[in-house]
Motif scaffolding. Structure first.
Motif, PDB file in Angstrom:
ATOM      1  N   ILE A 126      15.827   2.143  -8.811  1.00 41.97           N
ATOM      2  CA  ILE A 126      15.306   1.293  -7.731  1.00 41.97           C
ATOM      3  C   ILE A 126      13.791   1.175  -7.877  1.00 41.97           C
ATOM      4  CG2 ILE A 126      15.093   0.988  -5.236  1.00 41.97           C
ATOM      5  CD1 ILE A 126      17.953   0.795  -6.291  1.00 41.97           C
ATOM      6  N   MET A 127      13.307  -0.060  -7.778  1.00 45.68           N
ATOM      7  CA  MET A 127      11.860  -0.298  -7.852  1.00 45.68           C
ATOM      8  C   MET A 127      11.438  -1.241  -6.733  1.00 45.68           C
ATOM      9  SD  MET A 127       9.685  -1.942 -11.010  1.00 45.68           S
ATOM     10  CE  MET A 127       8.213  -2.914 -10.721  1.00 45.68           C
ATOM     11  N   ASN A 128      10.458  -0.826  -5.959  1.00 46.04           N
ATOM     12  CA  ASN A 128       9.875  -1.682  -4.924  1.00 46.04           C
ATOM     13  C   ASN A 128       8.670  -2.391  -5.531  1.00 46.04           C
ATOM     14  OD1 ASN A 128      11.617  -0.983  -2.705  1.00 46.04           O
ATOM     15  ND2 ASN A 128      10.613   1.014  -2.681  1.00 46.04           N
ATOM     16  N   PHE A 129       8.811  -3.693  -5.752  1.00 48.43           N
ATOM     17  CA  PHE A 129       7.732  -4.428  -6.416  1.00 48.43           C
ATOM     18  C   PHE A 129       6.516  -4.496  -5.498  1.00 48.43           C
ATOM     19  CE2 PHE A 129       5.476  -7.993  -8.297  1.00 48.43           C
ATOM     20  CZ  PHE A 129       5.619  -7.712  -9.651  1.00 48.43           C
ATOM     21  N   PRO A 130       5.329  -4.173  -6.036  1.00 53.90           N
ATOM     22  CA  PRO A 130       4.107  -4.228  -5.213  1.00 53.90           C
ATOM     23  C   PRO A 130       3.952  -5.599  -4.557  1.00 53.90           C
ATOM     24  CG  PRO A 130       3.662  -3.147  -7.292  1.00 53.90           C
ATOM     25  CD  PRO A 130       5.057  -3.700  -7.398  1.00 53.90           C
ATOM     26  N   SER A 131       3.852  -5.591  -3.241  1.00 50.83           N
ATOM     27  CA  SER A 131       3.848  -6.844  -2.501  1.00 50.83           C
ATOM     28  C   SER A 131       2.443  -7.368  -2.244  1.00 50.83           C
ATOM     29  CB  SER A 131       4.568  -6.667  -1.158  1.00 50.83           C
ATOM     30  OG  SER A 131       4.512  -7.848  -0.398  1.00 50.83           O
ATOM     31  N   THR A 132       2.328  -8.679  -2.340  1.00 53.98           N
ATOM     32  CA  THR A 132       1.072  -9.349  -1.974  1.00 53.98           C
ATOM     33  C   THR A 132       1.166  -9.942  -0.576  1.00 53.98           C
ATOM     34  OG1 THR A 132       1.851 -11.423  -2.940  1.00 53.98           O
ATOM     35  CG2 THR A 132       0.597  -9.944  -4.362  1.00 53.98           C
ATOM     36  N   ALA A 133       2.308  -9.724   0.062  1.00 55.57           N
ATOM     37  CA  ALA A 133       2.533 -10.334   1.383  1.00 55.57           C
ATOM     38  C   ALA A 133       2.860  -9.271   2.412  1.00 55.57           C
ATOM     39  CB  ALA A 133       3.680 -11.341   1.301  1.00 55.57           C
ATOM     40  N   GLY A 134       2.118  -8.153   2.347  1.00 52.81           N
ATOM     41  CA  GLY A 134       2.375  -7.065   3.279  1.00 52.81           C
ATOM     42  C   GLY A 134       2.040  -7.439   4.707  1.00 52.81           C
ATOM     43  N   GLY A 135       2.419  -6.573   5.628  1.00 53.46           N
ATOM     44  CA  GLY A 135       2.175  -6.858   7.043  1.00 53.46           C
ATOM     45  C   GLY A 135       1.222  -5.837   7.642  1.00 53.46           C
ATOM     46  N   GLY A 136       0.982  -5.948   8.937  1.00 56.36           N
ATOM     47  CA  GLY A 136       0.173  -4.981   9.661  1.00 56.36           C
ATOM     48  C   GLY A 136      -1.243  -4.897   9.125  1.00 56.36           C
ATOM     49  N   ARG A 137      -1.653  -3.664   8.773  1.00 52.36           N
ATOM     50  CA  ARG A 137      -3.015  -3.434   8.284  1.00 52.36           C
ATOM     51  C   ARG A 137      -3.307  -4.252   7.028  1.00 52.36           C
ATOM     52  NH1 ARG A 137      -3.457   3.168   8.635  1.00 52.36           N
ATOM     53  NH2 ARG A 137      -3.250   3.351  10.900  1.00 52.36           N
ATOM     54  N   PHE A 138      -2.292  -4.421   6.177  1.00 54.94           N
ATOM     55  CA  PHE A 138      -2.493  -5.147   4.926  1.00 54.94           C
ATOM     56  C   PHE A 138      -2.997  -6.559   5.201  1.00 54.94           C
ATOM     57  CE2 PHE A 138      -1.415  -7.329   1.013  1.00 54.94           C
ATOM     58  CZ  PHE A 138      -1.675  -6.364   0.041  1.00 54.94           C
ATOM     59  N   ARG A 139      -2.390  -7.225   6.184  1.00 55.27           N
ATOM     60  CA  ARG A 139      -2.785  -8.601   6.496  1.00 55.27           C
ATOM     61  C   ARG A 139      -4.146  -8.671   7.162  1.00 55.27           C
ATOM     62  NH1 ARG A 139       2.971 -11.146   8.589  1.00 55.27           N
ATOM     63  NH2 ARG A 139       3.916 -11.374   6.535  1.00 55.27           N
ATOM     64  N   ARG A 140      -4.584  -7.568   7.754  1.00 52.50           N
ATOM     65  CA  ARG A 140      -5.896  -7.578   8.406  1.00 52.50           C
ATOM     66  C   ARG A 140      -7.030  -7.353   7.408  1.00 52.50           C
ATOM     67  NH1 ARG A 140      -2.944  -5.045  12.667  1.00 52.50           N
ATOM     68  NH2 ARG A 140      -3.507  -2.945  11.960  1.00 52.50           N
TER      69      ARG A 140
ATOM     70  N   THR B 212      -3.240  -4.726  -4.339  1.00 51.70           N
ATOM     71  CA  THR B 212      -2.102  -5.152  -5.155  1.00 51.70           C
ATOM     72  C   THR B 212      -2.321  -4.788  -6.619  1.00 51.70           C
ATOM     73  OG1 THR B 212      -1.630  -6.992  -3.661  1.00 51.70           O
ATOM     74  CG2 THR B 212      -0.697  -7.122  -5.873  1.00 51.70           C
ATOM     75  N   GLU B 213      -3.547  -4.974  -7.081  1.00 51.50           N
ATOM     76  CA  GLU B 213      -3.884  -4.649  -8.471  1.00 51.50           C
ATOM     77  C   GLU B 213      -3.705  -3.156  -8.746  1.00 51.50           C
ATOM     78  OE1 GLU B 213      -7.664  -5.060 -11.566  1.00 51.50           O
ATOM     79  OE2 GLU B 213      -7.720  -6.050  -9.605  1.00 51.50           O
ATOM     80  N   ARG B 214      -4.129  -2.316  -7.799  1.00 49.05           N
ATOM     81  CA  ARG B 214      -3.983  -0.861  -7.958  1.00 49.05           C
ATOM     82  C   ARG B 214      -2.507  -0.475  -7.992  1.00 49.05           C
ATOM     83  NH1 ARG B 214      -8.382  -0.698  -4.273  1.00 49.05           N
ATOM     84  NH2 ARG B 214      -6.913  -0.359  -2.538  1.00 49.05           N
ATOM     85  N   ALA B 215      -1.712  -1.093  -7.119  1.00 51.93           N
ATOM     86  CA  ALA B 215      -0.284  -0.786  -7.063  1.00 51.93           C
ATOM     87  C   ALA B 215       0.411  -1.190  -8.367  1.00 51.93           C
ATOM     88  CB  ALA B 215       0.353  -1.508  -5.880  1.00 51.93           C
ATOM     89  N   LEU B 216       0.074  -2.371  -8.870  1.00 49.70           N
ATOM     90  CA  LEU B 216       0.665  -2.832 -10.130  1.00 49.70           C
ATOM     91  C   LEU B 216       0.270  -1.931 -11.289  1.00 49.70           C
ATOM     92  CD1 LEU B 216       0.419  -6.725  -9.926  1.00 49.70           C
ATOM     93  CD2 LEU B 216       2.503  -5.379 -10.270  1.00 49.70           C
ATOM     94  N   LYS B 217      -0.972  -1.451 -11.263  1.00 46.86           N
ATOM     95  CA  LYS B 217      -1.418  -0.551 -12.327  1.00 46.86           C
ATOM     96  C   LYS B 217      -0.608   0.745 -12.304  1.00 46.86           C
ATOM     97  CE  LYS B 217      -5.523   1.570 -14.368  1.00 46.86           C
ATOM     98  NZ  LYS B 217      -4.794   2.794 -14.721  1.00 46.86           N
ATOM     99  N   THR B 218      -0.345   1.265 -11.111  1.00 46.11           N
ATOM    100  CA  THR B 218       0.460   2.489 -10.992  1.00 46.11           C
ATOM    101  C   THR B 218       1.851   2.278 -11.582  1.00 46.11           C
ATOM    102  OG1 THR B 218      -0.711   3.157  -8.974  1.00 46.11           O
ATOM    103  CG2 THR B 218       1.436   4.155  -9.377  1.00 46.11           C
ATOM    104  N   VAL B 219       2.458   1.147 -11.235  1.00 43.84           N
ATOM    105  CA  VAL B 219       3.796   0.834 -11.738  1.00 43.84           C
ATOM    106  C   VAL B 219       3.781   0.621 -13.246  1.00 43.84           C
ATOM    107  CG1 VAL B 219       5.634  -0.889 -11.696  1.00 43.84           C
ATOM    108  CG2 VAL B 219       4.624  -0.096  -9.556  1.00 43.84           C
ATOM    109  N   ASN B 220       2.835  -0.180 -13.717  1.00 47.85           N
ATOM    110  CA  ASN B 220       2.773  -0.481 -15.146  1.00 47.85           C
ATOM    111  C   ASN B 220       2.482   0.751 -15.989  1.00 47.85           C
ATOM    112  OD1 ASN B 220       3.403  -3.261 -15.242  1.00 47.85           O
ATOM    113  ND2 ASN B 220       1.361  -3.776 -14.504  1.00 47.85           N
TER     114      ASN B 220
END
Length: 441
Positions: free
Chosen positions: A177-191, A201-209
């Motif tokens: 199972i993989m949760n793809f790093p989202s660019t459309a997060g909610g809450g604090r992310f949208r603020r 998003t770039e940091r999350a993708l780097k962790t996954v990659n």
């Protein structure tokens, strides 16, 4: 203190779960040779058989058709006026991993950390979960039970809803199972500002990659003498080698497209997109990628306030019409029993009954990798079937008989026992009961 309080709650609840179970001691699943006769049989893959007979023996479907000879030693079950279907498959649940949502100690579906793909959902499954009988008496015989949490939360497993150990329940397939790093997060992310969102998003993708880069390297040097053991990286190697499927959770249209591009860049062959709440927005692109999807929940609200009220209901049908292979999930635990009604909504909002039935039977089996044994009524497949008084998508229909791995499973559950117990109370409550008067005071 909180943990002690939770344990005390469970200690109080467990006796209640066994309330009214005295009769259940003799209601055990039993194996044998069964002949289900005079039924309308929905094979899913080979049409509908009118007035057909289904023979179950040694856990498999031995014969099916309109002119089948009934063995002399078979137990005959007359299904006149009824319908037989392959057991339904929910392609996304936490059944067996979670019991009571509000009590932490009854949950075992997540681990600390963002990268824990080595964690096996199968080993955590509780075969004695009260949720399992509640689910299977609705005709759901198999579920894809999944961990959740970080970017790579663990390895999911397909389980049949009958057995005394996780290994007995295992239906033959696992997947990362993989949760793809989202660019459309909610809450604090949208603020956050657009720049901050992009950096996150770039940091999350780097962790996954980074994790997948290591897995690809590990696959090349696997077996070398001085290679250190990295369980979290080693768990990803079967995906790299094309031996195991990768299930990528992506819901926003932008994230779905990004996930498709990521898969194409990586070159992984066995991939499934899950969730895909906004799949209807990019259905053509998904179809071109030839990546199958597991959509759901269907009984949900739109992802955006500007969307039509029926966006979630119509989502599977739009993708299916575009040429995407679609399976359905409830994404639930306690109410996986409602899977046929999720499919019913999808059928009513554009998918059609035939495709909706496939989405919770053969399509689900093919996507999960277990179609050689379940998902349709065919000779040689496991006898995961149920008998219904009518269309299982209709709430008025009743499941009368259920078979899992060829075992005739009792049509009982905690909810049914409590219903029967309180439907006819002995002794009953009377209006002039002194206890009632005390309560009123």
């Amino acid at each position: 203190m909180k943990r002690i309080f939770q344990i005390l709650i469970i200690a109080l609840i467990v006796p209640l779960l066994s309330f009214g179970q005295e009769d259940d001691q003799v209601m055990k699943a039993r194996a044998g040779k069964f002949a289900l006769t005079n039924a309308k049989i929905y094979t899913v893959t080979n049409g509908i058989i009118e007035n057909g007979t289904l023979i179950i023996n040694n856990g498999i479907i031995e014969a099916v058709g309109a002119n089948v000879t009934i063995p002399d030693d078979a137990e005959v079950i007359d299904c006149k006026g009824k319908e037989i279907y392959p057991g339904m498959i929910d392609s996304g649940t936490k059944v067996g991993l979670q019991e009571i949502e509000s009590i932490d100690v009854s949950q075992d579906y997540s681990e600390s950390g963002a990268l824990t793909p080595q964690m096996q959902a199968l080993t955590a499954v509780n075969p004695n979960s009260a949720v399992i009988p509640v689910t299977r008496v609705s005709g759901v015989t198999t579920v894809w039970t999944t961990p959740s949490g970080g970017f790579l939360p663990g390895t999911a497993a397909a389980i049949n809803l009958f057995g005394y150990t996780p290994d007995q329940m295992f239906a033959g397939a696992k997947g990362i199972i993989m949760n793809f790093p989202s660019t459309a997060g909610g809450g604090r992310f949208r603020r956050r500002s657009p720049e901050e969102q992009a950096k996150a998003t770039e940091r999350a993708l780097k962790t996954v990659n980074d994790a997948w880069d290591k897995a690809e390297l590990y696959a090349k040097i696997e077996g070398a003498n001085d290679v250190r053991n990295y369980p979290e990286i080693e768990a990803l190697v079967p995906v790299v080698k094309g031996e195991m499927q990768l299930f990528i959770e992506a819901n926003a249209a932008k994230d779905i497209l990004a996930a498709i591009d990521w898969v194409k860049t990586r070159g992984y062959k066995k991939v499934v997109l899950t969730g895909v709440s906004e799949g209807w927005r990019v259905a053509e692109e998904i179809a071109k990628s030839k990546i199958p999807v597991i959509a759901g929940p269907i009984q949900a609200i739109p992802t955006r306030g500007s969307d039509r009220y029926d966006a979630a209901y119509a989502n599977p049908g739009i993708m299916s019409a575009a040429g995407v292979k679609v399976a359905l999930r409830t994404g639930d635990t306690e109410n996986v029993r409602n899977l046929p009604y999720h499919a019913g909504f999808a059928a009513s909002y554009g998918m059609g009954r035939e495709e909706a039935l496939k989405a919770i039977t053969i399509n689900a089996a093919e996507i999960l990798g277990v179609s050689n044994s379940i998902g349709s009524i065919e000779v040689g497949k496991k006898a995961n079937v149920f008998v219904s008084t009518g269309d299982p998508f209709e709430t008025a229909s009743k499941i009368t008989d259920l078979f899992i791995d060829g075992y005739k499973v009792p049509m009982t559950s905690q909810q049914i026992r409590l219903y029967d117990e309180f439907l006819d109370r002995t002794p009953g409550v009377k209006k002039n009961d002194p206890a009632i008067k005390i309560i009123k005071k």
